[in-house]
Motif scaffolding. Structure first.
Motif, PDB file in Angstrom:
ATOM      1  N   ALA A   1       0.861  -0.718  -0.151  1.00 30.87           N
ATOM      2  CA  ALA A   1       0.247   0.109   0.260  1.00 30.87           C
ATOM      3  C   ALA A   1       1.209   1.573  -0.039  1.00 30.87           C
ATOM      4  CB  ALA A   1      -0.743  -0.203   1.129  1.00 30.87           C
TER       5      ALA A   1
ATOM      6  N   ARG B   1      -4.584   0.555  -1.385  1.00 34.72           N
ATOM      7  CA  ARG B   1      -4.119  -0.680  -1.361  1.00 34.72           C
ATOM      8  C   ARG B   1      -3.202  -0.722  -2.085  1.00 34.72           C
ATOM      9  NH1 ARG B   1      -5.498  -1.964   3.430  1.00 34.72           N
ATOM     10  NH2 ARG B   1      -7.320  -1.486   4.256  1.00 34.72           N
TER      11      ARG B   1
ATOM     12  N   SER C   1      -4.214  -6.405   4.711  1.00 29.60           N
ATOM     13  CA  SER C   1      -4.708  -6.575   4.562  1.00 29.60           C
ATOM     14  C   SER C   1      -5.707  -5.105   5.953  1.00 29.60           C
ATOM     15  CB  SER C   1      -6.181  -7.336   4.486  1.00 29.60           C
ATOM     16  OG  SER C   1      -5.458  -7.550   5.718  1.00 29.60           O
TER      17      SER C   1
ATOM     18  N   VAL D   1      -4.743   1.034   6.812  1.00 33.77           N
ATOM     19  CA  VAL D   1      -2.705   1.709   5.879  1.00 33.77           C
ATOM     20  C   VAL D   1      -3.358   3.897   6.063  1.00 33.77           C
ATOM     21  CG1 VAL D   1      -3.256   0.264   4.006  1.00 33.77           C
ATOM     22  CG2 VAL D   1      -5.069   1.864   4.279  1.00 33.77           C
TER      23      VAL D   1
END
Length: 127
Positions: A33, A52, A105, A108
């Protein structure tokens, strides 16, 4: 060693547009990311936008939502920040950053999610 090099900053009038670029090298760009942050003198660095590793999910700070667009070109190892309808309060040094973890996942949005930073590019919006 990862290197991030921003470009595209400058002086623009309120209502104008700029596109920032960040060229990455040193590791598999497409696996991580990327984020954009900004900082003004005397203030902490703040999150602006993130994308991402897949490129399919993007995130924005409320202050830029609807005006800024983050995108990436994995073939060119580059992340972009298209900034439209710029306001004087967007004036800052803008930094791109690469995430700590590949194929991640989780978060971020936090500065601490990133461990590589560019040198920054100045954006100045005049009123």
């Amino acid at each position: 060693q990862v290197q991030l090099v921003e470009s595209g900053g400058g002086l623009v009038q309120a209502g104008g547009s700029l596109r920032l670029s960040c060229a990455a090298s040193g590791r598999t760009f497409s696996a991580y990311a990327m984020g954009w942050f900004r900082q003004t003198p005397g203030k902490e660095r703040e999150y602006v936008a993130a994308i991402r590793w897949t490129g399919s999910n993007t995130y924005y700070a409320d202050s830029v939502k609807g005006r800024f667009t983050i995108s990436r070109d994995n073939a060119e190892n580059t992340v972009y920040l298209q900034m439209n309808s710029l306001k004087p309060e967007d004036t800052a040094v803008y930094y791109c950053a690469a995430h700590r973890y590949q194929y991640y996942s989780g978060s971020v949005l936090r500065e601490n999610d990133y461990n590589y930073w560019g040198q920054g590019t100045q954006v100045t919006v005049s009123s």
